[in-house]
Design an enzyme around this catalytic site. Structure first.
Site, mmCIF file in Angstrom:
data_model
loop_
_atom_site.group_PDB
_atom_site.id
_atom_site.type_symbol
_atom_site.label_atom_id
_atom_site.label_comp_id
_atom_site.label_asym_id
_atom_site.label_seq_id
_atom_site.Cartn_x
_atom_site.Cartn_y
_atom_site.Cartn_z
ATOM 1 N N ASN A 8 -17.196 -32.098 -19.638
ATOM 2 C CA ASN A 8 -16.205 -31.953 -20.709
ATOM 3 C C ASN A 8 -15.033 -32.866 -20.371
ATOM 4 O O ASN A 8 -14.229 -32.552 -19.501
ATOM 5 C CB ASN A 8 -15.751 -30.482 -20.792
ATOM 6 N N TRP A 9 -14.963 -33.985 -21.074
ATOM 7 C CA TRP A 9 -13.919 -34.973 -20.758
ATOM 8 C C TRP A 9 -12.565 -34.579 -21.331
ATOM 9 O O TRP A 9 -11.568 -35.262 -21.068
ATOM 10 C CB TRP A 9 -14.340 -36.352 -21.290
ATOM 11 N N LYS A 10 -12.514 -33.548 -22.138
ATOM 12 C CA LYS A 10 -11.248 -33.142 -22.772
ATOM 13 C C LYS A 10 -10.589 -34.361 -23.415
ATOM 14 O O LYS A 10 -11.280 -35.216 -23.955
ATOM 15 C CB LYS A 10 -10.336 -32.455 -21.753
ATOM 16 N N HIS A 91 -13.864 -23.165 -26.467
ATOM 17 C CA HIS A 91 -13.284 -23.402 -25.138
ATOM 18 C C HIS A 91 -11.945 -22.666 -25.055
ATOM 19 O O HIS A 91 -11.215 -22.580 -26.049
ATOM 20 C CB HIS A 91 -13.087 -24.906 -24.929
ATOM 21 N N GLU A 93 -9.192 -23.506 -23.965
ATOM 22 C CA GLU A 93 -8.020 -24.309 -24.373
ATOM 23 C C GLU A 93 -7.873 -24.317 -25.890
ATOM 24 O O GLU A 93 -6.753 -24.383 -26.417
ATOM 25 C CB GLU A 93 -8.142 -25.731 -23.800
ATOM 26 N N GLU A 158 -16.685 -19.272 -18.452
ATOM 27 C CA GLU A 158 -15.580 -20.020 -17.849
ATOM 28 C C GLU A 158 -14.380 -19.098 -17.672
ATOM 29 O O GLU A 158 -13.594 -18.904 -18.620
ATOM 30 C CB GLU A 158 -15.175 -21.184 -18.756
ATOM 31 N N GLY A 164 -9.455 -25.830 -14.057
ATOM 32 C CA GLY A 164 -8.460 -26.809 -13.636
ATOM 33 C C GLY A 164 -7.550 -26.342 -12.516
ATOM 34 O O GLY A 164 -6.534 -26.976 -12.239
ATOM 35 N N SER A 203 -13.573 -25.310 -12.276
ATOM 36 C CA SER A 203 -13.370 -25.936 -10.970
ATOM 37 C C SER A 203 -14.669 -26.202 -10.210
ATOM 38 O O SER A 203 -14.706 -26.066 -8.981
ATOM 39 C CB SER A 203 -12.392 -25.105 -10.124
ATOM 40 N N GLY A 224 -15.214 -29.910 -16.010
ATOM 41 C CA GLY A 224 -14.089 -30.612 -16.611
ATOM 42 C C GLY A 224 -13.671 -31.800 -15.763
ATOM 43 O O GLY A 224 -14.280 -32.864 -15.790
ATOM 44 N N GLY A 225 -12.624 -31.613 -14.962
ATOM 45 C CA GLY A 225 -12.022 -32.716 -14.207
ATOM 46 C C GLY A 225 -13.009 -33.552 -13.413
ATOM 47 O O GLY A 225 -12.921 -34.791 -13.398
#
Ligand code: PEP
Length: 243
Positions: A8-10, A91, A93, A158, A164, A203, A224-225
């Site tokens: 997930n590149w956001k 998600h 967010e 999640e 994150g 994470s 994600g990151g």
């Protein structure tokens, strides 16, 4: 079944990143199924660079309507046309920053399935909910109200407090929650619920992926990151052995 490793590149990434990332993914041989969910504007470029090969593509959200006066939104059909076969929905967010409710997520999930996309529906408790002992109840309620009848997709667990932050639940907590999700899926959807892939997200890094992906209840990871660098994404995928 092969594990699904989804990136997930956001709201990160540039057009200039696509060629190198795609080449790295194409050159790697992975036992996992790979999925990249970049910002909408990179989908078409990724689609051409990957040429239908090493990784599938997904959106990070879609509107519930096939078209209309919805400034700033994209429909599931538009994602499909740009080369996506998956879409991340609900998600945390989006639930937190865009006020998305379970009913919204459910409507988007229906739209995604109607357009021929595989929805990845995200659920997960906040830190306060976990501390209050409500984690499983919260996640069960999200599943109950976010997934439509006839759900054909993927669920991503999640925990919001793990996204994150570099913090992850214990392996025992992941196993317990994935077991609870499986039980809820079977109760809600019958035998079809037994076949739904359940990803862990929050994470996931090259250093903890092997332990998380070895858990029998974990069908893959939503990353994600650590998905932004091909080397990290592929190192995570290399930890995923088929069941
Ligand atoms: C995510 O946002 O879906 C996620 C899991 O992020 P991170 O891996 O950075 O915690």
């Amino acid at each position: 079944m092969r594990k699904l490793i989804a990136g997930n590149w956001k709201m990160f990434g540039k057009l200039a990143d696509v060629a190198g990332f795609s080449a790295a993914v194409t050159q790697a041989s992975s036992q996992a199924e790979l999925l990249i969910c970049p910002p909408f504007v990179l989908l078409d470029r990724f689609h051409k660079a990957l040429n239908g090969g090493a990784a599938a593509l997904g959106g990070q959200d879609c509107h519930a309507s096939p078209q209309g006066a919805h400034t700033g939104d994209v429909s599931a059909g538009m994602l499909k046309e740009a080369g996506a076969t998956f879409v991340i929905l609900g998600h945390s967010e989006r639930r937190e920053h865009h006020g998305e409710t379970n009913a919204d997520v459910r409507a988007k999930t229906v739209a995604a399935m109607a357009a021929g996309l595989t929805p990845i529906v995200c659920v997960g408790e906040t830190g306060a909910e976990r501390d209050a002992g409500e984690a499983e109840e919260v996640v069960r309620s999200q599943l109950m109200h976010s997934l439509p009848d006839g759900f054909a997709g993927v669920v991503a667990y999640e925990p919001v407090w793990a996204i994150g932050t570099g913090r992850t639940p214990t392996e025992a907590d992941v196993r317990a929650m994935h077991g609870a999700i499986r039980a809820a899926l079977v109760a809600q959807h019958g035998p079809a619920g037994a076949g739904v892939r359940i990803l862990y997200g929050g994470s996931v890094k090259p250093g903890n992926a092997a332990a998380l992906l070895a858990l029998p209840e974990v069908g893959g990871a939503l990353v994600g990151g650590a998905s932004l660098q091909a080397a990290d994404f592929l190192a995570i995928a290399a930890c995923a052995r088929p069941d």
